[in-house]
Design a protein around this motif. Structure first.
Motif, PDB file in Angstrom:
ATOM      1  N   GLU A  82     -23.688 -61.356 -14.267  1.00  0.00           N
ATOM      2  CA  GLU A  82     -24.811 -60.786 -15.008  1.00  0.00           C
ATOM      3  C   GLU A  82     -24.318 -59.965 -16.207  1.00  0.00           C
ATOM      4  O   GLU A  82     -24.828 -60.093 -17.323  1.00  0.00           O
ATOM      5  CB  GLU A  82     -25.680 -59.893 -14.109  1.00  0.00           C
ATOM      6  N   TYR A  91     -30.661 -69.412 -13.812  1.00  0.00           N
ATOM      7  CA  TYR A  91     -31.633 -69.245 -14.880  1.00  0.00           C
ATOM      8  C   TYR A  91     -32.066 -70.574 -15.493  1.00  0.00           C
ATOM      9  O   TYR A  91     -33.080 -70.653 -16.145  1.00  0.00           O
ATOM     10  CB  TYR A  91     -31.075 -68.350 -15.993  1.00  0.00           C
ATOM     11  N   LEU A 104     -26.218 -68.280 -12.208  1.00  0.00           N
ATOM     12  CA  LEU A 104     -27.241 -67.299 -11.864  1.00  0.00           C
ATOM     13  C   LEU A 104     -28.597 -67.943 -11.587  1.00  0.00           C
ATOM     14  O   LEU A 104     -29.532 -67.267 -11.159  1.00  0.00           O
ATOM     15  CB  LEU A 104     -27.386 -66.266 -12.990  1.00  0.00           C
ATOM     16  N   GLN A 146     -24.675 -60.755 -20.191  1.00  0.00           N
ATOM     17  CA  GLN A 146     -25.301 -59.774 -21.067  1.00  0.00           C
ATOM     18  C   GLN A 146     -24.381 -59.426 -22.249  1.00  0.00           C
ATOM     19  O   GLN A 146     -24.825 -59.342 -23.388  1.00  0.00           O
ATOM     20  CB  GLN A 146     -25.634 -58.512 -20.273  1.00  0.00           C
TER      21      GLN A 146
END
Length: 160
Positions: A89, A138, A136, A93
């Motif tokens: 994560e 997504y 993740l 980012q």
């Protein structure tokens, strides 16, 4: 007993005005006083007096080269992300907020030519973002299958 003033002749008036003009002319400091003061203070001394009016002696390049462009400077200043220390994560980012990546994407949007190194950097960063997004969860697998199916249909249509 009132004294009468005598009238001055034209020649006398001219002479007086010349004298007044000469007196007015010699008022104030002589011209070049700043230069003369610095030259007088440095006579026969080995000390160098720096003149505040003289600028830097550093040479300035007149032609912009590849090494002086802002793009390469930002590339050298771009921080590298250590994959082992960051969670997916945080890594995702930081990759999305990377100023070098943003600059490269802006260049692509503006249809500017990227160098080979910049193109490689852009591809590796975008590939890593795709991997992290798949890890993740997504990215929808259905969306990927849909795009692959559309590509297959397009390739079949092109064969005709």
């Amino acid at each position: 007993m009132i004294k009468k003033k005598t009238k001055l002749s034209r020649a006398e008036i001219n002479e007086q005005s010349r004298l007044l003009k000469r007196k007015k002319k010699h008022k104030g400091l002589p011209s070049g006083s700043r230069i003369n003061q610095t030259n007088q203070s440095t006579t026969k001394t080995t000390q160098t007096v720096s003149d505040s009016r003289i600028g830097s002696k550093k040479p300035i390049p007149l032609i912009v080269t590849e090494t002086t462009s802002s793009i390469t400077k930002t590339h050298s200043n771009a921080k590298t992300i250590d994959v082992k220390k960051l969670s997916p994560e945080k890594e995702l980012q930081e990759l999305e907020n990377n100023p070098y990546l943003e600059q490269l994407l802006d260049m692509v949007e503006d249809d500017l030519q990227l160098s080979i190194q910049q193109q490689q950097d852009l591809n590796t960063m975008l590939d890593r973002i795709d991997e992290l997004m798949q890890q993740l969860g997504y990215v929808d697998d259905e969306l990927i299958e849909e795009t692959e199916m559309q590509e297959d249909i397009m390739s079949l249509l092109k064969r005709r």
